[in-house]
Scaffold this active site. Structure first.
Site, PDB file in Angstrom:
ATOM      1  N   TYR A 135     -12.784 -13.958   0.454  1.00 19.84           N
ATOM      2  CA  TYR A 135     -12.310 -15.339   0.459  1.00 19.84           C
ATOM      3  C   TYR A 135     -12.219 -15.841   1.901  1.00 19.84           C
ATOM      4  O   TYR A 135     -11.592 -15.207   2.748  1.00 19.84           O
ATOM      5  CB  TYR A 135     -10.937 -15.447  -0.209  1.00 19.84           C
ATOM      6  CG  TYR A 135     -10.546 -16.888  -0.485  1.00 19.84           C
ATOM      7  CD1 TYR A 135     -10.783 -17.444  -1.736  1.00 19.84           C
ATOM      8  CD2 TYR A 135      -9.987 -17.687   0.501  1.00 19.84           C
ATOM      9  CE1 TYR A 135     -10.472 -18.776  -1.995  1.00 19.84           C
ATOM     10  CE2 TYR A 135      -9.672 -19.015   0.257  1.00 19.84           C
ATOM     11  CZ  TYR A 135      -9.907 -19.558  -0.992  1.00 19.84           C
ATOM     12  OH  TYR A 135      -9.610 -20.870  -1.234  1.00 19.84           O
ATOM     13  N   GLN A 196      -8.943 -20.685  -8.771  1.00 15.87           N
ATOM     14  CA  GLN A 196     -10.122 -20.640  -9.629  1.00 15.87           C
ATOM     15  C   GLN A 196     -11.195 -19.720  -9.055  1.00 15.87           C
ATOM     16  O   GLN A 196     -11.888 -19.015  -9.806  1.00 15.87           O
ATOM     17  CB  GLN A 196     -10.679 -22.047  -9.860  1.00 15.87           C
ATOM     18  CG  GLN A 196     -11.059 -22.819  -8.623  1.00 15.87           C
ATOM     19  CD  GLN A 196      -9.899 -23.585  -8.027  1.00 15.87           C
ATOM     20  OE1 GLN A 196      -8.754 -23.304  -8.296  1.00 15.87           O
ATOM     21  NE2 GLN A 196     -10.224 -24.569  -7.201  1.00 15.87           N
ATOM     22  N   ASN A 219      -4.488 -19.579   1.033  1.00 19.08           N
ATOM     23  CA  ASN A 219      -3.221 -20.290   0.924  1.00 19.08           C
ATOM     24  C   ASN A 219      -2.358 -19.703  -0.189  1.00 19.08           C
ATOM     25  O   ASN A 219      -2.662 -18.653  -0.763  1.00 19.08           O
ATOM     26  CB  ASN A 219      -3.475 -21.791   0.715  1.00 19.08           C
ATOM     27  CG  ASN A 219      -4.210 -22.072  -0.602  1.00 19.08           C
ATOM     28  OD1 ASN A 219      -4.317 -21.227  -1.488  1.00 19.08           O
ATOM     29  ND2 ASN A 219      -4.726 -23.282  -0.713  1.00 19.08           N
ATOM     30  N   SER A 242       0.919 -17.448   8.347  1.00 17.71           N
ATOM     31  CA  SER A 242       0.745 -16.748   9.617  1.00 17.71           C
ATOM     32  C   SER A 242       2.074 -16.617  10.342  1.00 17.71           C
ATOM     33  O   SER A 242       2.961 -17.462  10.213  1.00 17.71           O
ATOM     34  CB  SER A 242      -0.256 -17.504  10.482  1.00 17.71           C
ATOM     35  OG  SER A 242      -0.541 -16.786  11.657  1.00 17.71           O
ATOM     36  N   GLN A 264       0.396 -20.250  16.835  1.00 17.89           N
ATOM     37  CA  GLN A 264       0.648 -19.815  15.461  1.00 17.89           C
ATOM     38  C   GLN A 264       1.281 -20.925  14.639  1.00 17.89           C
ATOM     39  O   GLN A 264       0.993 -21.071  13.449  1.00 17.89           O
ATOM     40  CB  GLN A 264       1.553 -18.580  15.460  1.00 17.89           C
ATOM     41  CG  GLN A 264       0.882 -17.335  16.016  1.00 17.89           C
ATOM     42  CD  GLN A 264      -0.395 -16.985  15.284  1.00 17.89           C
ATOM     43  OE1 GLN A 264      -0.411 -16.835  14.065  1.00 17.89           O
ATOM     44  NE2 GLN A 264      -1.491 -16.867  16.018  1.00 17.89           N
ATOM     45  N   HIS A 267      -0.845 -23.465  12.493  1.00 20.09           N
ATOM     46  CA  HIS A 267      -1.559 -23.024  11.287  1.00 20.09           C
ATOM     47  C   HIS A 267      -1.076 -23.740  10.035  1.00 20.09           C
ATOM     48  O   HIS A 267      -1.866 -24.175   9.193  1.00 20.09           O
ATOM     49  CB  HIS A 267      -1.373 -21.520  11.077  1.00 20.09           C
ATOM     50  CG  HIS A 267      -2.392 -20.673  11.761  1.00 20.09           C
ATOM     51  ND1 HIS A 267      -3.709 -20.634  11.376  1.00 20.09           N
ATOM     52  CD2 HIS A 267      -2.285 -19.812  12.798  1.00 20.09           C
ATOM     53  CE1 HIS A 267      -4.376 -19.798  12.157  1.00 20.09           C
ATOM     54  NE2 HIS A 267      -3.529 -19.286  13.026  1.00 20.09           N
ATOM     55  N   GLU A 337       3.467  -9.922  11.341  1.00 25.36           N
ATOM     56  CA  GLU A 337       2.006  -9.844  11.316  1.00 25.36           C
ATOM     57  C   GLU A 337       1.479  -9.609  12.729  1.00 25.36           C
ATOM     58  O   GLU A 337       0.686  -8.702  12.974  1.00 25.36           O
ATOM     59  CB  GLU A 337       1.450 -11.135  10.737  1.00 25.36           C
ATOM     60  CG  GLU A 337      -0.061 -11.226  10.729  1.00 25.36           C
ATOM     61  CD  GLU A 337      -0.563 -12.600  10.338  1.00 25.36           C
ATOM     62  OE1 GLU A 337      -1.739 -12.698   9.957  1.00 25.36           O
ATOM     63  OE2 GLU A 337       0.211 -13.584  10.433  1.00 25.36           O
ATOM     64  N   HIS A 338       1.894 -10.451  13.662  1.00 31.37           N
ATOM     65  CA  HIS A 338       1.512 -10.333  15.069  1.00 31.37           C
ATOM     66  C   HIS A 338       2.763 -10.109  15.909  1.00 31.37           C
ATOM     67  O   HIS A 338       3.759 -10.815  15.735  1.00 31.37           O
ATOM     68  CB  HIS A 338       0.833 -11.605  15.583  1.00 31.37           C
ATOM     69  CG  HIS A 338      -0.350 -12.054  14.776  1.00 31.37           C
ATOM     70  ND1 HIS A 338      -0.274 -13.087  13.868  1.00 31.37           N
ATOM     71  CD2 HIS A 338      -1.629 -11.618  14.761  1.00 31.37           C
ATOM     72  CE1 HIS A 338      -1.460 -13.271  13.319  1.00 31.37           C
ATOM     73  NE2 HIS A 338      -2.307 -12.388  13.832  1.00 31.37           N
ATOM     74  N   ASP A 371      -7.308 -13.230  16.842  1.00 30.61           N
ATOM     75  CA  ASP A 371      -7.847 -14.121  15.815  1.00 30.61           C
ATOM     76  C   ASP A 371      -9.369 -14.198  15.853  1.00 30.61           C
ATOM     77  O   ASP A 371     -10.008 -14.435  14.834  1.00 30.61           O
ATOM     78  CB  ASP A 371      -7.284 -15.534  15.995  1.00 30.61           C
ATOM     79  CG  ASP A 371      -5.813 -15.628  15.632  1.00 30.61           C
ATOM     80  OD1 ASP A 371      -5.320 -14.757  14.906  1.00 30.61           O
ATOM     81  OD2 ASP A 371      -5.162 -16.588  16.089  1.00 30.61           O
ATOM     82  N   GLU A 425       5.577  23.220 -18.521  1.00 27.31           N
ATOM     83  CA  GLU A 425       5.590  21.805 -18.893  1.00 27.31           C
ATOM     84  C   GLU A 425       5.465  21.596 -20.394  1.00 27.31           C
ATOM     85  O   GLU A 425       5.554  20.464 -20.877  1.00 27.31           O
ATOM     86  CB  GLU A 425       4.460  21.071 -18.161  1.00 27.31           C
ATOM     87  CG  GLU A 425       4.662  21.044 -16.647  1.00 27.31           C
ATOM     88  CD  GLU A 425       3.581  20.275 -15.917  1.00 27.31           C
ATOM     89  OE1 GLU A 425       2.566  19.924 -16.563  1.00 27.31           O
ATOM     90  OE2 GLU A 425       3.759  20.024 -14.711  1.00 27.31           O
ATOM     91  N   HIS A 430      -3.201  22.715 -22.635  1.00 28.22           N
ATOM     92  CA  HIS A 430      -3.555  22.948 -21.242  1.00 28.22           C
ATOM     93  C   HIS A 430      -3.574  24.444 -20.954  1.00 28.22           C
ATOM     94  O   HIS A 430      -4.510  24.972 -20.322  1.00 28.22           O
ATOM     95  CB  HIS A 430      -2.522  22.285 -20.312  1.00 28.22           C
ATOM     96  CG  HIS A 430      -2.720  20.814 -20.128  1.00 28.22           C
ATOM     97  ND1 HIS A 430      -2.624  19.911 -21.154  1.00 28.22           N
ATOM     98  CD2 HIS A 430      -2.996  20.073 -19.009  1.00 28.22           C
ATOM     99  CE1 HIS A 430      -2.828  18.691 -20.690  1.00 28.22           C
ATOM    100  NE2 HIS A 430      -3.061  18.766 -19.383  1.00 28.22           N
TER     101      HIS A 430
END
Length: 443
Positions: A135, A196, A219, A242, A264, A267, A337-338, A371, A425, A430
């Protein structure tokens, strides 16, 4: 104790408001998708799943604003002319970025191995995924950089088929996006976005073949849809707004700290830009510099600072701490994240960082480099998930498969222990299966 210019709130950590602010940061979620968004995303996803092309076309027309008689008209193939239509300066920047990203990710390609354990041959195979959907966002901004940061690791991992989805407007308006896709040899692109697009990749339609994995930033609708389709298909990680935490001491250059916070903040209104510092004077100077830079953005474009202003006012803040040690503890608790480290004392603590998607050390190393051109992917864990999650890499695009082969002697040796454990067990079949191997094969 706090002060504010109306742009950027500052709290002393050793105060009630400061502790509450840090608690909110530490408890933030990854995707940012609330219950209402998830319900609405589910309707879109279910519509595509049940109705195939018809459901997809309906959603694309409603949410992407793209009318098409058949879903096939959504398909696009980048052409050499798209690359040739880019300026030489842009071509050079893209090529150098490709080289940096491939050099970094190519250095740690996952590898299988074999072990011979006294007659037991063990092998771990590393197998690339067959088909992956990537994506590439395209809302307020278009992101050729996301093509670089997702396509390259997938190609290096050996993925057989790479399909890219991106909103129609981004595809139509950005020669840089089309040209970058063409340069990397991507031949299947679908002009559709949002929930979608995720649903079509996850479940397939009459025209869109389903994929094995979906990766890439998006998003809140993309994040919600990923959460809903997880299990039907692999997804890379929860991706929220972000975020950056800049830990800076008195040595840090005010202009660069403010510029990197603002980078940042622009964004998204929900983007998080946090300054952590033991120096009150620096905090005030950075706040003032932010105000000046926002005004400069307005002079260039009316309304150009609106998103950044909203981010700084609502989602961002400065925390005043006692010293560098406490600053590092705060950063670890936020797990951003950063993470940027500026100032001599702070920078010396870089090797102690454990909870950050990516760490940028020194005033000469802005998050912006990550980035675009540094090398590691900019698809990173957000919302505090850097405590346990990693940035996108070649390892995300492979699966591991194990092969076991026993000699007759090794089989008899293992059988007794396997039978004992199966008995404990209560799994009688088995145990019986194992004990059959304790006898020599009849020939």
């Amino acid at each position: 104790m706090s002060f504010s210019s109306g742009i950027f709130k500052t709290y002393k950590l050793a105060s009630r408001r400061g502790e509450k602010a840090l608690d909110r940061l530490g408890a933030r979620g990854a995707s940012g998708a609330d219950a209402k968004t998830l319900r609405q995303a589910r309707k879109i996803v279910d519509g595509v799943k049940r109705k195939g092309d018809a459901g997809l076309l309906d959603a694309v027309a409603r949410f992407d604003g793209f009318e098409a008689a058949t879903v096939a008209r959504l398909a696009r193939q980048p052409a050499p002319r798209d690359w040739e239509g880019m300026s030489p300066e842009l071509q050079g920047a893209v090529d150098r970025a490709i080289e940096s990203v491939r050099r970094f990710h190519g250095a740690h390609l996952p590898e299988g191995y074999t072990i011979d354990n006294d007659g037991v041959s063990l092998e771990e195979k590393v197998l690339p995924l067959r088909r992956v959907g990537l994506y590439v966002p395209g809302g307020r901004f278009v992101y050729p950089s996301s093509v670089l940061m997702t396509v390259n690791p997938a190609q290096l991992a050996g993925v057989e088929e790479i399909v890219v989805v991106t909103p129609p407007q981004a595809w139509q308006e950005s020669v840089a996006l089309r040209g970058t896709l063409a340069r990397l040899g991507v031949t299947e692109v679908w002009a559709m976005g949002g929930a979608q697009a995720v649903a079509a990749l996850a479940y397939g339609t009459e025209s869109v073949e389903r994929v094995d994995m979906i990766a890439g930033p998006g998003n809140v609708w993309v994040a919600a849809a990923k959460e809903l389709v997880r299990g039907a298909v692999a997804v890379d990680r929860e991706a929220g707004p972000s975020e950056v935490v800049i830990v800076a001491d008195a040595d840090a250059p005010v202009e660069r700290v403010a510029a990197d916070l603002l980078a940042q903040a622009e964004h998204d209104p929900l983007a998080m830009a946090v300054l952590v510092t033991p120096d009150r004077k620096l905090a005030k100077a950075v706040t003032a510099e932010l105000g000046e830079r926002l005004e400069a953005m307005e002079e260039i474009e009316e309304g150009g600072s609106a998103v950044a202003r909203q981010s700084l006012a609502q989602s961002s803040l400065c925390l005043l701490v006692a010293d560098a040690e406490e600053a590092l503890q705060v950063a670890e608790r936020i797990a951003p994240e950063h993470l940027q480290l500026m100032g001599s004392e702070i920078e010396s603590m870089a090797d102690r960082v454990r909870c950050a998607g990516a760490t940028f050390v020194g005033a000469d190393t802005p998050t912006v480099f990550g980035d675009y051109v540094a090398g590691p992917s900019h698809v990173l864990p957000t919302g505090g998930t850097a405590r346990f999650s990693s940035g996108l890499g070649t390892g995300d695009f492979v699966r591991r498969s194990h092969t076991v082969s026993c000699s007759p002697e090794a089989s008899r040796r293992l059988a007794a222990d396997a039978a004992v454990l199966a008995d404990v067990e209560g799994l009688r079949a088995h145990a019986a299966s194992a004990r059959l191997r304790t006898r020599r094969s009849e020939s």
